[in-house]
Design an enzyme around this catalytic site. Structure first.
Site, PDB file in Angstrom:
ATOM      1  N   GLU A  66       0.816  -1.225   0.000  1.00 16.88           N
ATOM      2  CA  GLU A  66       0.000   0.000   0.000  1.00 16.88           C
ATOM      3  C   GLU A  66       0.845   1.270   0.000  1.00 16.88           C
ATOM      4  O   GLU A  66       0.457   2.293  -0.568  1.00 16.88           O
ATOM      5  CB  GLU A  66      -0.880   0.016   1.259  1.00 16.88           C
ATOM      6  CG  GLU A  66      -1.586   1.331   1.454  1.00 16.88           C
ATOM      7  CD  GLU A  66      -2.415   1.412   2.716  1.00 16.88           C
ATOM      8  OE1 GLU A  66      -1.909   1.070   3.798  1.00 16.88           O
ATOM      9  OE2 GLU A  66      -3.568   1.812   2.601  1.00 16.88           O
ATOM     10  N   HIS A 161       0.704   5.957  10.431  1.00 16.36           N
ATOM     11  CA  HIS A 161       0.097   6.487   9.204  1.00 16.36           C
ATOM     12  C   HIS A 161      -1.328   6.973   9.474  1.00 16.36           C
ATOM     13  O   HIS A 161      -1.973   6.528  10.431  1.00 16.36           O
ATOM     14  CB  HIS A 161      -0.001   5.379   8.143  1.00 16.36           C
ATOM     15  CG  HIS A 161       1.302   4.987   7.521  1.00 16.36           C
ATOM     16  ND1 HIS A 161       1.725   3.680   7.441  1.00 16.36           N
ATOM     17  CD2 HIS A 161       2.265   5.728   6.918  1.00 16.36           C
ATOM     18  CE1 HIS A 161       2.891   3.629   6.815  1.00 16.36           C
ATOM     19  NE2 HIS A 161       3.244   4.855   6.491  1.00 16.36           N
ATOM     20  N   CYS A 248      -2.558  -2.188   4.491  1.00 16.75           N
ATOM     21  CA  CYS A 248      -1.170  -2.097   3.992  1.00 16.75           C
ATOM     22  C   CYS A 248      -0.797  -3.174   2.992  1.00 16.75           C
ATOM     23  O   CYS A 248       0.112  -2.984   2.196  1.00 16.75           O
ATOM     24  CB  CYS A 248      -0.172  -2.228   5.123  1.00 16.75           C
ATOM     25  SG  CYS A 248      -0.702  -1.616   6.672  1.00 16.75           S
TER      26      CYS A 248
HETATM   27  C1  CIR Z   1       6.974   0.412   8.108  1.00 17.27           C
HETATM   28  O1  CIR Z   1       7.314   0.910   9.180  1.00 17.27           O
HETATM   29  O2  CIR Z   1       7.083   1.016   7.043  1.00 17.27           O
HETATM   30  C2  CIR Z   1       6.433  -0.978   8.113  1.00 17.27           C
HETATM   31  N1  CIR Z   1       7.065  -1.751   9.143  1.00 17.27           N
HETATM   32  C3  CIR Z   1       4.943  -0.992   8.302  1.00 17.27           C
HETATM   33  C4  CIR Z   1       4.206  -0.324   7.173  1.00 17.27           C
HETATM   34  C5  CIR Z   1       2.735  -0.400   7.337  1.00 17.27           C
HETATM   35  N2  CIR Z   1       2.084   0.195   6.234  1.00 17.27           N
HETATM   36  C6  CIR Z   1       0.909   0.797   6.282  1.00 17.27           C
HETATM   37  O3  CIR Z   1       0.338   0.950   7.348  1.00 17.27           O
HETATM   38  N3  CIR Z   1       0.425   1.293   5.173  1.00 17.27           N
END
Ligand code: CIR
Length: 255
Positions: A66, A161, A248
């Site tokens: 995402e 986010h 995500c």
């Molecule tokens: C990060 O910190 O980028 C990843 N560990 C988690 C990303 C989650 N993405 C989202 O909520 N869209």
């Protein structure tokens, strides 16, 4: 309507993921893969054709597709993720979207994570998070103005986010964690608060009328069901340890 759901195989490096608000805990990779397969099945049951991109063994967070693209009816925006470790994820998403949408891009030095972008009709609300910069948000506004979208920055606190804090659950209704985002930022929308015992409960993935939802938030799930939502629970424990959730892990492309 046909919808393609772009996903990506869980990276075997997931345990080395970025973490901002959570302590590092061991991740069971085999379980993560099984949960991801069940998530993809839930997307199929919600009417999507799942297209899984190949594993990126050197990109720990690459299952969280995402963050790499924002797909609208008219155009797709390839992002520039705020975490430098994640920038190697975007090119293969651009290739996957070729032929499905015109492609535009966020350029350096701007940064933007797709998880910060909540589209509500012709407005894109963007979390002013540590991942999405003022320049990245301004670029998004300029890229989308010709398509008649408005971009509005939203202050956030305490979460990664914007979509950790708020998502759409019905045509006129938002589910949100009021500790992380202010309902007054979304005029004209009815705010529903999550159960306070489940701070991560605001992240829902609505495809058509089906709401794919984390099994870790049963109280809020029950409250949504009582309001008439078609809530479909999926186990996401291993992705949750990596600070990811249901939105995500896919990019939904109506075709
Ligand atoms: C990060 O910190 O980028 C990843 N560990 C988690 C990303 C989650 N993405 C989202 O909520 N869209």
């Amino acid at each position: 309507m046909i919808r393609i759901a772009i996903t990506r195989a869980v990276s075997r490096a997931l345990e080395h993921c970025e973490l901002t608000h959570l302590p590092r805990r061991p991740i069971d990779f085999a379980l993560a893969r099984r949960q991801h397969a069940a998530y993809e099945q839930a997307l199929r049951e919600a009417g999507c054709e799942v297209r899984q991109l190949p594993e990126q063994t050197d990109q720990p967070d690459s299952v969280f597709v995402e963050d790499t693209a924002i797909v609208l009816d008219e155009v797709a925006v390839i992002t520039r993720p705020g975490a430098p470790s994640r920038r190697g994820e975007v090119e293969s998403m651009a290739v996957a979207l070729e032929g499905l949408r015109e492609i535009v891009r966020i350029e350096p030095p701007g940064t933007l994570d797709g998880g910060d972008v909540l589209r509500l009709d012709r407005v894109l609300y963007v979390g002013a998070s540590a991942r999405s910069s003022v320049d990245g948000i301004a670029q998004l506004g300029r890229l989308l103005a010709p398509f008649d979208y408005r971009v509005v920055a939203v202050p956030l606190r305490g979460c990664l986010h914007l979509k950790s804090a708020v998502t759409q659950v019905a045509p006129d209704r938002l589910l949100m964690n009021p500790d992380w985002v202010d309902a007054r930022c979304f005029p004209g929308w009815e705010p529903i608060a999550i159960d306070p015992a489940e701070p991560h409960a605001a992240n829902t993935l609505r495809v058509g009328d089906a709401v794919t939802y984390p099994a870790s938030c049963p109280r809020t799930a029950e409250a949504l069901r009582k309001r008439g939502n078609d809530v479909r629970s999926v186990e996401m424990s291993e992705m949750e340890k990596a600070e990811g959730a249901v939105t995500c892990c896919s990019v939904i492309v109506p075709v």
